[in-house]
Design an enzyme around this catalytic site. Structure first.
Site, mmCIF file in Angstrom:
data_model
loop_
_atom_site.group_PDB
_atom_site.id
_atom_site.type_symbol
_atom_site.label_atom_id
_atom_site.label_comp_id
_atom_site.label_asym_id
_atom_site.label_seq_id
_atom_site.Cartn_x
_atom_site.Cartn_y
_atom_site.Cartn_z
ATOM 1 N N THR A 123 -23.169 1.050 3.080
ATOM 2 C CA THR A 123 -21.703 1.072 3.042
ATOM 3 C C THR A 123 -21.080 2.232 3.815
ATOM 4 O O THR A 123 -19.932 2.133 4.231
ATOM 5 C CB THR A 123 -21.205 1.132 1.589
ATOM 6 O OG1 THR A 123 -21.812 2.251 0.951
ATOM 7 C CG2 THR A 123 -21.543 -0.137 0.850
ATOM 8 N N LYS A 167 -13.945 2.866 4.376
ATOM 9 C CA LYS A 167 -14.489 3.317 3.095
ATOM 10 C C LYS A 167 -13.645 4.494 2.645
ATOM 11 O O LYS A 167 -13.542 5.498 3.344
ATOM 12 C CB LYS A 167 -15.948 3.736 3.253
ATOM 13 C CG LYS A 167 -16.623 4.059 1.930
ATOM 14 C CD LYS A 167 -18.120 4.347 2.079
ATOM 15 C CE LYS A 167 -18.757 4.497 0.707
ATOM 16 N NZ LYS A 167 -20.192 4.770 0.768
#
Lengths: 643, 462
Positions: B184, B263
């Site tokens: 991620t 993110k």
């Protein structure tokens, strides 16, 4: 083999328990008294019903370090629960919600835990490895509890033997359940993450009373540190029970030691009766190989049922199913515990695993007077190919749940041919217990990858050891030798003033009983009178004991001196009274007699007591009461001599 | 370091003790020490841990560490080696279901645990995935291919290029959707570059990962995987998307446009947010709900444009007060061809940097301005200073996110050194990286603590 029949609880003897091979061990959970939680910096010990937000999660089983799935984990997965956490921002941060990795372990908590490990005579591990213990019931949002074994192989004295402490772990506490209805389970998160230790004893206890007694020893040991939490839920016992031929069953979360005897009695009875049930099944030729059960969808026979639960099931469009247990006639009424039957075991599984939580969730043909007309029973029996030797169980629910329920009914009935299935069970107030989940095994443990192993240095252990209280059972036997009253020994031995007591007796040569009474009984008496005895701290109490030791406060004046301190709110020297001279005493006696003579007494016999009371008001703490009494030659009959 | 696998992870004094008693890992032993004996299985040790302790798995399943120096004897009772295996079941084939390809780059969507390092080993074959997330078979016939096994932070231009080419091949082969498993941390860098390298895809290309690794019961991995596979198999959105949790609750996922996503939290499940815009859609197990309709629609051809090039000499400079010009100068000196500045406010840097920016222009370095506020447009006309900087050759990059501008500049410079052409590429929107309008409901960072926000959060599981 299983011909013994359990008697009522109060009539069971030690010999009876010996006959069934009663065996029990404890897993004691104790919250530690720290300001903050174990792996984050949230405050510990703040409970509240209020919540600011909810989050929803689901749990999936994962592989253990050894590459296998745990049985409990799979069971919980079968239940497919929506798990809702109620969040109160004052007590929960993003760690408890599993949105932030753990911070390093709370050092205060570990110090307290290590200290208690030493009190239990354990070997402390050199390196702490934090493990994840899977809990798929949702009681912890991560799906696992962070826990670490820090001590092994200790002991506590019990009667003339030692009970072994198998292991001790430090871990984070779980959520508190709010409700669990259908596929929806709700938790409060305030308790989550609080530091806790778990102490596991060997199963050395042979009667229910022994279990409670050992629990008390453990409880007193941890309380003697004054670094553990008190109050409801701060200490919880899991009790493991088995009988000969039975299985180790864990009764979870017993909140009070006093409940242990009745709970363990009922569990022993349950196991014993399940073994007797197995014997009965074998007698009927039913074994795990020959066991036969069939299920049928009987919704069509139930168009207009009168029985309310079935009526509502039809209204909801549920499936209604029958399970035929071949050769089981009468056995669902087989008694397991006081007022509990084998049907409860079946119903429990349906409730927990198929999530059919509205009770009753089954009916069966062994119970007379069920609200299905006998014509319907006949039709159902015929449709299900059931003969007179069979039991028919009926269960209802939506497509999926009724399918799970049928499976669970068959699984549980089949387990009866084997004996006592491995489970954890939940105790009820009435002393019986119900199914909670399949007993988890070592397969649910795996290492926590978020935190590194942590070395426990000798230096750290030495520091902790220096601050530990003396073992309370050693104090206990010393107090006995000293002849301290029985009712004070227990409290004094775990009191935070136990070391002050030792000093007073050994160094200041205070009479042991007097010191014990001053430290334990007097504060209690003053508390009863409504005082806030928090003011009486170690410093004040040691001042009092010293003054008493030096003869500056006579024994009969100590209580009033303490009261004076509480009234003033602080300690000052004026609690010490100047001793009265003999002349002064004589003068006071004459004055008092004069006062006495001016009172008309109903009963001359009380003259002595009244005189004494008038006198002591003036002389208390200044002249020993016994000598005053001697001077007025006071005895029960009255006054014989004055002066 | 240990000599061989028999003492995996052990070194120094701990290794010596184990060798002395010939106690190899997986031996079931009793360790006799100065203060008591300990029973259990000797486990391999993490190589980053110290060399003083031996790790024992005791019978109840816990691990403990015992100081090697205290050991006086080791009694070996047996041996029990662990075998990790995610239950593998053949992924069922259903001719009615679409064909979805899962390309792996190394993230931890489905994984098992490495006992030794504590790292997670990805589970990846269709059989392994089916064994751990059987729901996937409800949506598609899944094929998998492991392209790389790297952590997100180690994804490099060569991986981006390889990934783009692999996608091109799959589309040519006729798959109906592509899922890319990715760590991620840099998922939004990869989603952005793929948005430029892979254009006009006829099928959904969905990037997915997990914030809680799948070795945890509460992992978001399974649900993310289910959402992404559903999107790849069923959605009509033929774009590069990131599919990750919407709220922290297990309710729905969001489909973010590959060039507008970032993110935003180091550990939250709902870490990915669309910036400067709103997401394309929500996705749950049951349905995909578009939040807008201006996305590129699925087609039934096998045509796609792959343009997989990248110039590596590009940097992002995150401006801070008191930045010295030598930062820029060192990039010029080291032969950088492009610089993305993440400036303050509307796109500013301090005055001392101006001469360095002028030197960059003279050296032929392409310099673009973005904003470190992330939300909003660069606006260099508002203040005099902005205009001065534009005169120095700094080009405003509208509302491109700094990371997106970075990969786009690398991609543009990979195609040409002509700075005018580069500028044309940079400022022509290709995949939503520059938008003409910012919707008024785009920027909604709720301020916690406000009564109305508390009310909202109490009523909605977020």
């Amino acid at each position: 083999m299983y011909d013994f029949i359990f008697k009522p609880f109060s009539e069971m003897t030690n010999e009876d328990y010996q006959k069934v091979g009663f065996k029990s061990g404890l897993e004691i959970h104790q919250q530690l008294l720290t300001g903050k939680k174990l792996f984050c910096r949230c405050p510990a010990g703040h409970y509240s019903k209020d919540f600011d937000a909810e989050i929803l999660r689901h749990m999936r089983p994962t592989l253990s370090e050894m590459g296998v799935y745990d049985g409990t984990a799979l069971m919980e997965f079968k239940t497919k629960k929506d798990i809702v956490y109620r969040i109160n921002r004052n007590t929960v941060c993003t760690y408890e919600m599993d949105d932030t990795p753990p911070f390093l372990m709370n050092d205060d908590a570990l110090d307290i835990a290590l200290g208690i490990g030493m009190l239990f005579n354990c070997n402390i591990v050199d390196e702490l490895h934090i493990a994840r213990k899977q809990y798929l019931d949702g009681s912890i949002p991560t799906g696992f509890q962070r826990t670490a074994i820090y001590a092994l192989d200790g002991w506590i004295p019990y009667k003339d033997k030692k009970v072994k402490i198998v292991q001790m772990s430090i871990e984070e506490d779980s959520c508190r359940e709010v409700s669990d209805i259908g596929h929806n389970r709700v938790y409060k998160t305030d308790r989550l993450g609080m530091p806790l230790i778990e102490t596991v004893t060997e199963p050395a206890m042979k009667t229910p009373d022994e279990v409670a007694e050992v629990a008390w020893i453990c409880s007193n040991t941890v309380r003697s540190t004054h670094q553990v939490r008190r109050g409801l839920g701060a200490a919880r016992e899991d009790v493991n029970v088995s009988v000969t031929g039975g299985t180790r069953i864990e009764i979870k979360g017993v909140p009070k030691i006093s409940l242990i005897p009745i709970l363990t009695y009922n569990e022993a009875m349950r196991q014993w009766n399940l073994l007797r049930l197995r014997e009965e099944l074998n007698r009927r030729g039913i074994t795990s190989e020959t066991f036969k059960a069939e299920s049928f969808d009987i919704t069509k026979f139930m168009k207009k049922p009168h029985y309310a639960p079935l009526k509502s099931a039809v209204e909801k469009g549920f499936r209604i199913k029958s399970v035929v247990l071949k050769g089981f006639v009468g056995l669902l009424r087989w008694q397991t515990q006081t007022d509990n039957y084998f049907s409860n075991e079946v119903s429990d599984r349906v409730r927990v695993i198929a999530c059919l939580t509205t009770i009753p969730n089954i009916i069966h043909s062994d119970s007379k007077g069920d609200n299905i007309p006998s014509s319907d029973w006949t039709a159902i029996r015929k449709f299900s190919n059931a003969d007179d030797n069979d039991t028919v169980v009926i269960v209802w629910g939506n497509e999926e749940d009724s399918k799970t329920a049928v499976n669970e009914i068959i699984i549980r009935a089949k387990e009866a041919t084997i004996g006592v299935p491995s489970e954890t069970r939940q105790g009820s107030r009435d002393g019986t217990n119900g199914f909670e989940r399949i007993l988890p095994g070592a397969d649910r443990m795996y290492p926590d990858t978020d935190l590194p192993p942590m070395q426990i240095t000798q230096q750290r252990l030495d520091n902790i050891k220096a601050g530990l209280p003396e073992k309370y059972w050693l104090r206990h036997s010393w107090y006995k030798e000293l002849g301290i009253p029985e009712d004070t020994i227990q409290e004094l031995s775990i009191s935070k003033y136990a070391s002050l007591f030792k000093k007073a007796v050994n160094e200041w040569h205070v009479n042991p009983t007097a010191a014990a009474v001053i430290l334990i009984q007097y504060p209690k008496r003053l508390k009863k009178k409504g005082f806030n005895i928090g003011i009486l701290d170690e410093e004040i109490l040691s001042n009092i004991l010293k003054l008493f030791a030096d003869g500056k406060i006579p024994r009969d004046a100590v209580l009033s001196a303490m009261e004076k301190i509480l009234v003033n709110g602080f300690f000052s020297d004026d609690i010490i009274s100047t001793p009265a001279s003999v002349d002064e005493v004589k003068k006071e006696i004459l004055n008092s007699i004069e006062i006495l003579n001016n009172i008309s007494l109903r009963n001359e016999m009380n003259k002595g007591i009244i005189l004494m009371s008038i006198l002591m008001k003036k002389l208390r703490g200044r002249f020993p009461a016994s000598l005053v009494a001697e001077r007025i030659a006071f005895n029960k009959k009255g006054i014989s001599n004055v002066g | 370091m240990s000599d061989n696998n028999d003492f995996k992870g052990y070194s120094g004094p701990a290794l010596e003790v184990l060798k002395k008693y010939n106690a190899m890992i997986w031996s079931d032993v009793e360790l006799i020490t100065d203060n008591g004996s300990f029973q259990g299985l000797i486990l391999p040790r993490s190589e980053t841990a110290d060399d003083l302790h031996i790790v024992l798995k005791i019978p109840v399943g816990y691990n403990i560490g015992i100081a090697a120096g205290k050991i006086t004897d080791i009694r070996i009772n047996g041996r029990k080696e662990a075998h990790y295996k995610i239950p593998e079941k053949a992924f069922p084939y259903d001719y009615r279901k679409p064909r979805v390809k899962l390309l792996g780059t190394g993230g931890t969507i489905a994984s098992r645990l490495d006992y030794r390092t504590g790292a997670v080993i990805p589970a990846f074959s269709p059989g392994e995935l089916y064994g751990s997330v059987p729901e996937l078979a409800d949506y598609c016939n899944l094929e998998t291919e492991k392209l790389y096994g790297v952590f997100s932070e180690n994804m490099a231009p060569e991986n981006w290029i390889g990934l783009a080419e692999a996608i091109g091949k799959e589309i040519e082969k006729g798959v109906q959707g592509i899922v890319i498993g990715h760590g991620t941390d840099t998922m939004h860098h990869t989603s952005a570059i793929l948005s430029f390298m892979v254009q006009n895809s006829p099928v959904p290309i969905v990037m997915v990962g997990s914030q809680r690794s799948s070795d945890r019961p509460s992992s978001d991995a399974a649900l993310n995987l289910i959402h992404s596979v559903k999107t790849a198999a069923e959605s009509d959105i033929a774009e590069i998307m990131v599919c990750m949790f919407g709220p922290t609750s297990d309710i729905y996922g969001l489909l973010h446009r590959g060039t507008r996503v970032r993110k935003m939290h180091s550990s939250y499940r709902s870490t990915f947010r669309t910036i400067g815009d709103i997401p394309i859609a929500t996705v749950s197990r049951e349905k995909i709900t578009p939040l807008r309709n201006d996305y590129k629609k699925r087609r039934h051809d096998n045509n796609v444009t792959i343009n997989a090039v990248f110039e590596e000499k590009v940097a992002i400079v995150y401006y801070y007060p008191n930045m010295h010009p030598d930062i820029i100068d060192s990039l010029i000196k080291n032969g950088y061809k492009g610089i993305i500045i993440a400036g303050t406010g509307l796109g500013h840097v301090n005055k001392p940097l101006y001469p360095a920016l002028d030197r960059a222009r003279q050296a032929g370095v392409a310099v673009y301005m973005t904003v470190q506020t992330l939300w909003g447009y660069v606006q260099m006309y508002v203040y005099e200073t902005g205009r001065v900087m534009m005169d120095l050759g700094v080009i405003p990059a509208a509302n491109m996110l700094p990371e997106v501008a970075y990969v786009k500049l690398g991609w543009a410079l990979g195609q040409t050194n002509d700075l005018e052409k580069v500028k044309e590429i940079m400022l022509t929107p290709i995949a939503g990286e520059i938008t003409e309008r910012e919707p008024s409901n785009g920027y909604l960072i709720y301020q916690g603590g406000l009564p109305e926000v508390e009310e909202f959060i109490k009523l909605n599981r977020k």
